[in-house]
Each structure stands twice: as structure tokens, then as C-alpha cells.
Design a protein around this motif. Structure first.
Motif, PDB file in Angstrom:
ATOM      1  N   GLU A 255      30.737  49.165  39.498  1.00 44.28           N
ATOM      2  CA  GLU A 255      31.224  50.162  40.443  1.00 44.28           C
ATOM      3  C   GLU A 255      32.658  50.577  40.163  1.00 44.28           C
ATOM      4  N   LYS A 257      35.432  52.226  38.419  1.00 46.21           N
ATOM      5  CA  LYS A 257      35.405  53.339  37.471  1.00 46.21           C
ATOM      6  C   LYS A 257      36.226  53.065  36.208  1.00 46.21           C
ATOM      7  N   CYS A 258      37.286  52.303  36.338  1.00 42.78           N
ATOM      8  CA  CYS A 258      38.177  52.079  35.202  1.00 42.78           C
ATOM      9  C   CYS A 258      37.802  50.834  34.396  1.00 42.78           C
ATOM     10  N   ASP A 279      39.053  60.465  36.725  1.00 39.51           N
ATOM     11  CA  ASP A 279      38.461  60.346  38.046  1.00 39.51           C
ATOM     12  C   ASP A 279      36.956  60.623  37.984  1.00 39.51           C
TER      13      ASP A 279
END
Length: 279
Positions: A255, A257-258, A279
């Protein structure tokens, strides 16, 4: 014949220890007493995979495990086996869910990197600074060490590039990282701080690269998916991610994102936290 095999094991273990600052996940695995599986071409370069004792254990609900040894809840845990000076006075206990875990005394260093005309000084086996040198003349009189193009004053901490070492500049500094009077191996105490994550086959998350200490672990969820990749090295060993089996080169979705998670050096999936991401 046995003596020859034993010598080879010692040689390979030493060689991999030296590469812990250059090869992804080597330091993480060696710290957990995992055994390296040499590359398919029998070279002494980065190993293809590891065999880890924690994955061979059926965890006892009243037991903590460290480097293949077991410790019952309430039993003493010898400080001599811990190589991290900031991890102290540990013991095995259970949390509010009844899960065994190591609990350790909190070490709170109130050090600042320096203040005014003063610098903090350290010793190689100490968690926090052990002294202070103040005044321009006193600081100027200290011995210096040059590492990776940076000049350090006597007593300052050095983290050499491409190593799993933490060093302190000393008056006797000889530039060698295998000198125990100046350097020690980086030890993250991952089994002490993340035992439940390790036994659950969650993935360690590293910042920037996989040579330092993991900053956290990430576990699979119902939404986790496997994205098939290319096993360019032809590694037959597989990674375990929770109850999932993942081939080398495959990614697993998380989950965050980075964070990118991939099966690279089995048996654990490993993740890298990027400096920045879209993003």
C-alpha cells in the motif's frame, strides 16, 4: 575431507561478511545466522540466496529466538550475545496478545552533533557519546582521520562507504576497518526488534539501499498481488511472503506508494523506500 569442507565454509563466511556492505541483504541475513547459498557459477561474489534457521523453526508460543538459539519467556538473555551497544538489558516476555517478544531497556541519547566551540567524542563500543572537547585550540590539537574524502576529528563517528562498519577516529587510526579498537560491525538486532515480523515472513523495508538496517517491515494483505518479473540470474530458490511463494524477479504490491518490494535474494522479499516518488 571434513577439515577441507569446514575450511571452505569459514572462508566463504568470511568472504561474505566482507561483502556485507556491497551486496544487498548480506548483512541482514548474516546477522540472523543464515547460511549463504553460493551463486550458481560457484563464484565468491554476492550469494544467490540464504538458508535461514528462523524459517526452519515451528515457533513455540512461549519462546523467543535469536541467532538460532531459543529463550523461554522470563529467562535471562545474555548481553554478551548482542552486538548492538544501544540494545541493552533484554529479556523474553509476552505482549498483551500473548505473543513472545524481546523487551529491552530504552537507551535515550540526548547528544547533539556539536554545540558552540565543542565536539562530542565517542568510543567504538558505546551507544552514546562519552566525552566532550571544547575550545578551538583543543579541537585543533586532536588527531584526524580521512575516510572517503572526509576529515574526522579524534573521537568522531565514521560510517565508511560500502561497509557494514561503524568506526571511531582514534589517535592510532590505521585506516583498517578490521581493527576492533576502531571499528565494529553494524548490528541491527533485527530478531530482537522484529521477531514477529520475521516469523510471519514479512518483508524488511530499507531506506535507499539494502546494506543498512531495515527501518520497518511490511506484511501481505488481502490486496497483495504478485507482478511477475524476469529471473535473469536463473536462481531456483524462492522467497516467502506470508503464505505466498514468490520467484526471484517478481514484485509484490504494497500500500505504501514509495516502497518497492521484490524477491531478489531469497528467502525474504525485500523492500526499498525511495527518496521520492510520483504521487
Amino acid at each position: 575431507m571434513k577439515s577441507v569442507i569446514y575450511f571452505m565454509v569459514l572462508f566463504l563466511g568470511s568472504a561474505y561478511a566482507d561483502m556485507a556492505g556491497e551486496c544487498a541483504m548480506v548483512g541482514f541475513y548474516l546477522e540472523m545466522a543464515c547460511t549463504p547459498v553460493p551463486a550458481a557459477d560457484n563464484s565468491t561474489l554476492c550469494p544467490d540466496a540464504f538458508d535461514c534457521p528462523d524459517l526452519r523453526i515451528s515457533p513455540d508460543p512461549n519462546t523467543c529466538y535469536y541467532k538460532g538459539a531459543s529463550y523461554k519467556t522470563g529467562s535471562p538473555f545474555p548481553q554478551s550475545v548482542i552486538k548492538n551497544p544501544c540494545t541493552m538489558n533484554c529479556g523474553c516476555s509476552t505482549d498483551y496478545k500473548g505473543v513472545p517478544q524481546f523487551t529491552c531497556a530504552a537507551v535515550d541519547c540526548v547528544d547533539a552533533e556539536g554545540f558552540g566551540d565543542c565536539i562530542l567524542t565517542h568510543e567504538v563500543d558505546a551507544c552514546c557519546s562519552t566525552g566532550t572537547v571544547c575550545g578551538k585550540d583543543a579541537i585543533a590539537s586532536l588527531k584526524t582521520c580521512e575516510v572517503d574524502g572526509v576529515i574526522y576529528k579524534e573521537g568522531q563517528i565514521i560510517e565508511p562507504a560500502n561497509t557494514r562498519k561503524t568506526c571511531v577516529c582514534t589517535a592510532q587510526w590505521n585506516g583498517r576497518y578490521d581493527d576492533p579498537t576502531s571499528c565494529r560491525d553494524l548490528d541491527c538486532a533485527v530478531e530482537i526488534h522484529f521477531q514477529d515480523m520475521i516469523f510471519s515472513k514479512c518483508a524488511p523495508v530499507f531506506f535507499a539501499n539494502q546494506m543498512g538496517c531495515p527501518v520497518s517491515f511490511v506484511c501481505p494483505t488481502e490486496k497483495t498481488k504478485v507482478i511477475r518479473g524476469l529471473n535473469a540470474r536463473g536462481v531456483t530458490a524462492q522467497c516467502f511472503y506470508g503464505n505466498m511463494t514468490v520467484n526471484v524477479g517478481d514484485q509484490v504490491t504494497v500500500e505504501e506508494k514509495c516502497t518497492k518490494c521484490v524477491c531478489d535474494v531469497p528467502p525474504y522479499v525485500s523492500c526499498t523506500l525511495k527518496n521520492s516518488c510520483d504521487d
